[in-house]
Design a protein around this motif. Structure first.
Motif, PDB file in Angstrom:
ATOM      1  N   THR A 199       0.845  -1.190   0.000  1.00 38.76           N
ATOM      2  CA  THR A 199       0.000   0.000   0.000  1.00 38.76           C
ATOM      3  C   THR A 199       0.879   1.238   0.000  1.00 38.76           C
ATOM      4  O   THR A 199       2.080   1.174   0.289  1.00 38.76           O
ATOM      5  CB  THR A 199      -0.936   0.056   1.225  1.00 38.76           C
ATOM      6  N   GLY A 200       0.263   2.384  -0.286  1.00 42.18           N
ATOM      7  CA  GLY A 200       1.011   3.625  -0.264  1.00 42.18           C
ATOM      8  C   GLY A 200       0.139   4.818  -0.576  1.00 42.18           C
ATOM      9  O   GLY A 200      -1.086   4.707  -0.705  1.00 42.18           O
ATOM     10  N   GLN A 201       0.772   5.961  -0.703  1.00 41.04           N
ATOM     11  CA  GLN A 201       0.074   7.210  -0.973  1.00 41.04           C
ATOM     12  C   GLN A 201       0.971   8.073  -1.833  1.00 41.04           C
ATOM     13  O   GLN A 201       2.199   8.015  -1.726  1.00 41.04           O
ATOM     14  CB  GLN A 201      -0.255   7.924   0.342  1.00 41.04           C
ATOM     15  N   CYS A 202       0.364   8.877  -2.710  1.00 42.45           N
ATOM     16  CA  CYS A 202       1.174   9.787  -3.513  1.00 42.45           C
ATOM     17  C   CYS A 202       0.407  11.072  -3.773  1.00 42.45           C
ATOM     18  O   CYS A 202      -0.829  11.086  -3.740  1.00 42.45           O
ATOM     19  CB  CYS A 202       1.617   9.140  -4.820  1.00 42.45           C
ATOM     20  N   ALA A 203       1.155  12.145  -4.021  1.00 49.99           N
ATOM     21  CA  ALA A 203       0.561  13.435  -4.330  1.00 49.99           C
ATOM     22  C   ALA A 203       0.346  13.559  -5.834  1.00 49.99           C
ATOM     23  O   ALA A 203       1.048  12.923  -6.633  1.00 49.99           O
ATOM     24  CB  ALA A 203       1.466  14.557  -3.829  1.00 49.99           C
ATOM     25  N   SER A 204      -0.623  14.372  -6.224  1.00 50.36           N
ATOM     26  CA  SER A 204      -0.846  14.625  -7.642  1.00 50.36           C
ATOM     27  C   SER A 204       0.268  15.507  -8.184  1.00 50.36           C
ATOM     28  O   SER A 204       0.867  16.306  -7.464  1.00 50.36           O
ATOM     29  CB  SER A 204      -2.200  15.302  -7.846  1.00 50.36           C
ATOM     30  N   SER A 205       0.551  15.348  -9.478  1.00 51.23           N
ATOM     31  CA  SER A 205       1.669  16.089 -10.061  1.00 51.23           C
ATOM     32  C   SER A 205       1.390  16.540 -11.484  1.00 51.23           C
ATOM     33  O   SER A 205       2.309  16.958 -12.188  1.00 51.23           O
ATOM     34  CB  SER A 205       2.940  15.230 -10.037  1.00 51.23           C
ATOM     35  N   GLY A 206       0.151  16.470 -11.920  1.00 49.42           N
ATOM     36  CA  GLY A 206      -0.156  16.897 -13.275  1.00 49.42           C
ATOM     37  C   GLY A 206      -1.621  16.708 -13.585  1.00 49.42           C
ATOM     38  O   GLY A 206      -2.410  16.272 -12.736  1.00 49.42           O
ATOM     39  N   LEU A 207      -2.002  17.030 -14.804  1.00 48.50           N
ATOM     40  CA  LEU A 207      -3.387  16.916 -15.260  1.00 48.50           C
ATOM     41  C   LEU A 207      -3.408  16.221 -16.611  1.00 48.50           C
ATOM     42  O   LEU A 207      -2.735  16.666 -17.559  1.00 48.50           O
ATOM     43  CB  LEU A 207      -4.024  18.302 -15.378  1.00 48.50           C
ATOM     44  N   THR A 220     -15.763  15.068 -21.829  1.00 45.90           N
ATOM     45  CA  THR A 220     -15.282  15.309 -20.470  1.00 45.90           C
ATOM     46  C   THR A 220     -14.408  16.550 -20.338  1.00 45.90           C
ATOM     47  O   THR A 220     -14.064  16.946 -19.229  1.00 45.90           O
ATOM     48  CB  THR A 220     -14.472  14.095 -19.983  1.00 45.90           C
ATOM     49  N   GLY A 221     -14.052  17.174 -21.479  1.00 40.92           N
ATOM     50  CA  GLY A 221     -13.140  18.309 -21.358  1.00 40.92           C
ATOM     51  C   GLY A 221     -11.781  17.823 -20.923  1.00 40.92           C
ATOM     52  O   GLY A 221     -11.234  16.867 -21.459  1.00 40.92           O
ATOM     53  N   SER A 222     -11.193  18.482 -19.929  1.00 37.32           N
ATOM     54  CA  SER A 222      -9.896  18.038 -19.424  1.00 37.32           C
ATOM     55  C   SER A 222     -10.042  16.727 -18.677  1.00 37.32           C
ATOM     56  O   SER A 222     -11.115  16.394 -18.176  1.00 37.32           O
ATOM     57  CB  SER A 222      -9.301  19.100 -18.500  1.00 37.32           C
ATOM     58  N   GLY A 223      -8.975  15.986 -18.600  1.00 36.22           N
ATOM     59  CA  GLY A 223      -9.007  14.683 -17.969  1.00 36.22           C
ATOM     60  C   GLY A 223      -8.746  14.757 -16.484  1.00 36.22           C
ATOM     61  O   GLY A 223      -8.708  15.831 -15.878  1.00 36.22           O
ATOM     62  N   PRO A 224      -8.509  13.621 -15.867  1.00 37.02           N
ATOM     63  CA  PRO A 224      -8.302  13.565 -14.427  1.00 37.02           C
ATOM     64  C   PRO A 224      -6.901  14.000 -14.025  1.00 37.02           C
ATOM     65  O   PRO A 224      -5.995  14.111 -14.841  1.00 37.02           O
ATOM     66  CB  PRO A 224      -8.520  12.080 -14.118  1.00 37.02           C
ATOM     67  N   VAL A 225      -6.734  14.224 -12.733  1.00 40.14           N
ATOM     68  CA  VAL A 225      -5.431  14.516 -12.145  1.00 40.14           C
ATOM     69  C   VAL A 225      -4.567  13.254 -12.199  1.00 40.14           C
ATOM     70  O   VAL A 225      -5.088  12.124 -12.159  1.00 40.14           O
ATOM     71  CB  VAL A 225      -5.622  15.002 -10.696  1.00 40.14           C
ATOM     72  N   VAL A 226      -3.239  13.409 -12.296  1.00 39.99           N
ATOM     73  CA  VAL A 226      -2.333  12.263 -12.339  1.00 39.99           C
ATOM     74  C   VAL A 226      -1.288  12.376 -11.228  1.00 39.99           C
ATOM     75  O   VAL A 226      -0.955  13.467 -10.759  1.00 39.99           O
ATOM     76  CB  VAL A 226      -1.615  12.138 -13.707  1.00 39.99           C
ATOM     77  N   GLY A 227      -0.787  11.209 -10.808  1.00 38.44           N
ATOM     78  CA  GLY A 227       0.309  11.119  -9.857  1.00 38.44           C
ATOM     79  C   GLY A 227       1.137   9.883 -10.167  1.00 38.44           C
ATOM     80  O   GLY A 227       0.632   8.941 -10.792  1.00 38.44           O
TER      81      GLY A 227
END
Length: 436
Positions: A199-207, A220-227
């Motif tokens: 398991t883990g966790q990460c911060a978003s870093s782009g779109l 949908t226009g712009s897509g989801p956030v990425v990490g």
């Protein structure tokens, strides 16, 4: 220190395992290091799992009030409507464009998993989005996610079972081990066992500029956030990944894309700041079986390997990473605590029943909420919402998303409730999965 116990601990005979370097005989050992205990109540029991092509599942369009619709795939399944379910749409290699630091980048991936919107009906499980050219991957559990199972002690047999032959067998509470069927077993040599590898966790870093796993008819226009995450382990078989976002970030469900065996890209939501993830250790395509010849040594313990159980016809010392149905260095989940959330509950932040220890990360929990109008139980892990709904916008002449988020785990000991006005009840079940 031993990491395997078969004997008496705390006045109860049990089979118990923990991570290497910890003392399995410490009855108060931190739950993050105990990987299995046969005395656990409500341990996850797989009753069905598989990987099926999209073309093998029927299509359905569900209509909602106000003109909204949802295109789904129908997975035949009978049983309790409040059982936990995990499902993904799985796609092969591809690429995704995203913006990070003002620069447009292209990221290739080897395999992608999009967590499905899951809702349960009497004879079917509804999976969305409705896609073509993909596989649908699922795990269905026999546990009741709204209340504890039968009281009583668990039993286990390590040896010859009178009905199921030689192997390792652990029954749920209230079931007699000598007569229990496989659906009443939390661990059995003849069936698959659900476990977590990491398991883990990460911060978003782009779109992302698009969502490769979205319903293709949506604008949908712009897509989801990425990490991006560099994993501790290596997973060349590219297994499913459970993902949820820890902020109120819109209704785009989460996806995981395998860049290589030790790196994944996570996507989801709009405005997400953090993702929480769990790599699934269990082969979703394996459905159990019986050895074709006698003498196959399928379970084994040594300090080097821990306790291992392999798939049928696989000798333990010939097993590859995907040939194990149980390993003591993987975490077997169980439900620790339950809560029933009334629809009248105000929006807000509430205490998680039986949270992980202080210092741990956010837990994984199941939400199931009932939708009056359609008779569906919506199910989600880490978050819950009515995903993949759409409505036709007559101004733009396009279908646009109408997803809604109901609840999500927002801290180690808190969840955020956003309400479901058309729901009568939401069940919440805390798992023993946090940091692993």
């Amino acid at each position: 220190m031993a990491d395997f116990l078969l004997g008496n601990l705390g006045g109860v005979t049990r089979l118990r395992t923990c991570l290497p370097g910890h003392d399995v005989e410490n009855i108060n050992l931190d739950e993050r290091y105990v990987t299995f205990d046969s005395t656990w109540p409500n341990a996850f029991r797989l009753i069905d799992n598989n990987v099926v092509p999209a073309a093998s599942l029927s299509n359905l369009t569900v209509n909602y009030a106000g003109g909204a619709t949802r295109r789904v795939k129908l997975l035949p399944s009978n049983g309790s409507l409040v059982r936990p379910v995990l499902a993904w749409a799985r796609r092969g290699a591809g690429s995704l464009q995203y913006i990070s630091g003002g620069v447009t980048r292209t990221q290739a991936y080897q395999r992608g998993y999009r967590q499905c919107g899951v809702s349960l009906r009497t004879a079917f499980i509804l999976l969305s989005p409705q896609l073509s050219g993909v596989d649908y991957v699922y795990f269905i559990f026999g546990n009741n996610a709204s209340s504890p199972e039968d009281s009583g002690t668990n039993g286990f047999i390590l040896g010859n079972h009178p009905l199921h032959g030689r192997g390792l067998f652990v029954s749920r509470p209230g079931a007699v081990i000598e007569t229990a069927g496989l659906d009443d077993m939390t661990v059995a040599t003849k069936k698959n066992v659900f476990q977590i590898a990491e398991t883990g966790q990460c911060a978003s870093s782009g779109l992302a500029l698009s969502d490769p796993m979205a319903d293709p008819v949506l604008a949908t226009g712009s897509g989801p956030v990425v990490g991006f995450v560099d994993l501790e382990g290596s997973y060349p078989h590219y297994p499913p990944v459970i993902v949820y976002f820890t902020t109120n970030a819109g209704g785009i469900a989460c996806s995981a894309y395998w860049i290589n065996p030790s790196r994944i890209m996570l996507t989801g939501g709009m405005g997400v700041t953090n993702f929480r993830f769990a790599v699934v250790a269990t082969d979703p395509a394996y459905r159990g079986g019986v050895d074709s010849t006698e003498g196959v040594r399928r379970w084994h313990y040594s300090p080097a390997t821990g306790l291992v159980v392999t798939k049928h016809d696989v000798h333990f010392d010939l097993a590859s990473q995907t040939d194990y149905i149980f390993r003591s260095n993987r975490l077997t989940p169980y439900i620790k605590a339950y809560e029933q959330i009334p629809a009248s509950r105000p929006f807000g932040v509430y205490n998680i029943p039986s949270p992980p220890p202080i210092g741990a990360g956010l837990p994984f929990a199941f939400f199931l909420h009932y939708k009056n109008a359609t008779g569906d139980w919506w199910c989600g892990c880490g978050y819950s919402g009515e995903f993949d709904k759409r409505i036709f916008n007559t101004t733009t002449d396009k279908w646009v998303p109408q997803d809604s988020l109901t609840a999500f785990v927002s801290a180690r000991d808190k969840y955020t409730w956003l309400g479901a006005a058309s729901s009568t009840l939401t069940a919440f079940a805390t798992m023993n999965v946090s940091d692993f």
